[in-house]
Scaffold this motif. Structure first.
Motif, mmCIF file in Angstrom:
data_model
loop_
_atom_site.group_PDB
_atom_site.id
_atom_site.type_symbol
_atom_site.label_atom_id
_atom_site.label_comp_id
_atom_site.label_asym_id
_atom_site.label_seq_id
_atom_site.Cartn_x
_atom_site.Cartn_y
_atom_site.Cartn_z
ATOM 1 N N LYS A 26 0.850 -1.188 0.000
ATOM 2 C CA LYS A 26 0.000 0.000 0.000
ATOM 3 C C LYS A 26 0.888 1.240 0.000
ATOM 4 O O LYS A 26 1.846 1.319 0.761
ATOM 5 C CB LYS A 26 -0.902 0.036 1.237
ATOM 6 C CG LYS A 26 -2.044 -0.921 1.168
ATOM 7 C CD LYS A 26 -2.986 -0.706 2.343
ATOM 8 C CE LYS A 26 -4.153 -1.664 2.243
ATOM 9 N NZ LYS A 26 -5.154 -1.384 3.272
ATOM 10 N N ILE A 27 0.540 2.180 -0.878
ATOM 11 C CA ILE A 27 1.259 3.452 -0.947
ATOM 12 C C ILE A 27 0.238 4.560 -0.747
ATOM 13 O O ILE A 27 -0.815 4.560 -1.398
ATOM 14 C CB ILE A 27 1.957 3.625 -2.317
ATOM 15 C CG1 ILE A 27 3.018 2.544 -2.505
ATOM 16 C CG2 ILE A 27 2.569 5.007 -2.449
ATOM 17 C CD1 ILE A 27 3.743 2.610 -3.836
ATOM 18 N N PRO A 28 0.512 5.503 0.161
ATOM 19 C CA PRO A 28 -0.426 6.618 0.349
ATOM 20 C C PRO A 28 -0.636 7.375 -0.966
ATOM 21 O O PRO A 28 0.311 7.587 -1.735
ATOM 22 C CB PRO A 28 0.264 7.509 1.380
ATOM 23 C CG PRO A 28 1.278 6.635 2.039
ATOM 24 C CD PRO A 28 1.681 5.602 1.029
ATOM 25 N N ASP A 79 -7.480 6.227 0.916
ATOM 26 C CA ASP A 79 -6.277 7.026 1.144
ATOM 27 C C ASP A 79 -5.000 6.411 0.585
ATOM 28 O O ASP A 79 -3.912 6.958 0.760
ATOM 29 C CB ASP A 79 -6.078 7.259 2.649
ATOM 30 C CG ASP A 79 -7.210 8.064 3.267
ATOM 31 O OD1 ASP A 79 -7.676 9.005 2.602
ATOM 32 O OD2 ASP A 79 -7.619 7.733 4.397
ATOM 33 N N SER A 80 -5.120 5.247 -0.059
ATOM 34 C CA SER A 80 -3.915 4.571 -0.549
ATOM 35 C C SER A 80 -4.224 3.771 -1.812
ATOM 36 O O SER A 80 -5.380 3.569 -2.171
ATOM 37 C CB SER A 80 -3.346 3.647 0.535
ATOM 38 O OG SER A 80 -4.281 2.635 0.865
#
Length: 170
Positions: free
Chosen positions: A78-80, A116-117
């Motif tokens: 997961k990446i913001p 958010d990600s």
């Protein structure tokens, strides 16, 4: 001449998956050229080329372990969303290029977009897949000393200067 380490190989290929989907093919006007024994192609294919001769045509099946490796679930991350450029509308399937911690280029694909990600896949697109190559060897010759030096020292003289290693690049 049979293909061996230090052979300069010219070949045409078609790459398909077990499903029959064609993934890649060489341009008939510009066949693939490489020096054998220097990891310029995937290991499983290089291993199967050893001993083959000019004008031979054959098929090679390369398991994922000898191609782009097994698919690794831990490479889903997961990446913001704040880490992506603001002006780009993110979509599932988009790919981006970044640098690994070692500074090497690496590509990732967006698999899912959350509030958010984004869930991204850092696996190579062909990881976990068996690769089927249809090969036509067009030429085999001994690599020249200059070709061998260039593949051993890929940055050697690439900007026109000497690399400082005592070789003949500069």
């Amino acid at each position: 001449m049979a293909i061996q380490k230090d052979s300069h190989v010219t070949m045409e290929y078609t790459l398909t998956l077990e499903s029959g989907e064609q993934i890649d093919r060489s341009d008939p006007d510009r066949p693939l050229q490489f020096l054998c024994g220097y990891s310029q192609i995937i290991p499983g294919l290089e291993k199967e080329l050893i001993g083959k001769n000019e004008n031979e045509s054959f098929q090679v099946k390369v398991p994922s372990e000898e191609g782009y490796g097994p698919y690794q679930e831990e490479l889903l991350q997961k990446i913001p969303l704040t880490q992506f450029p603001e002006k780009i509308e993110l979509k599932v399937g988009m790919s981006f290029q970044t640098r690994s911690p070692q500074g090497l280029p690496m590509t990732f694909v967006i698999k899912e977009i959350e509030k958010d990600s984004a869930v991204v896949d850092l696996n190579h697109p062909l990881a976990g897949k068996t690769l089927i190559f249809d090969i036509a060897i067009k030429g085999v010759r001994a690599g020249t000393p200059e070709e061998i030096e260039a593949v051993k020292n890929p940055s050697c003289g690439s900007d026109g200067s000497s690399c400082g290693s005592g070789c003949s690049c500069g």
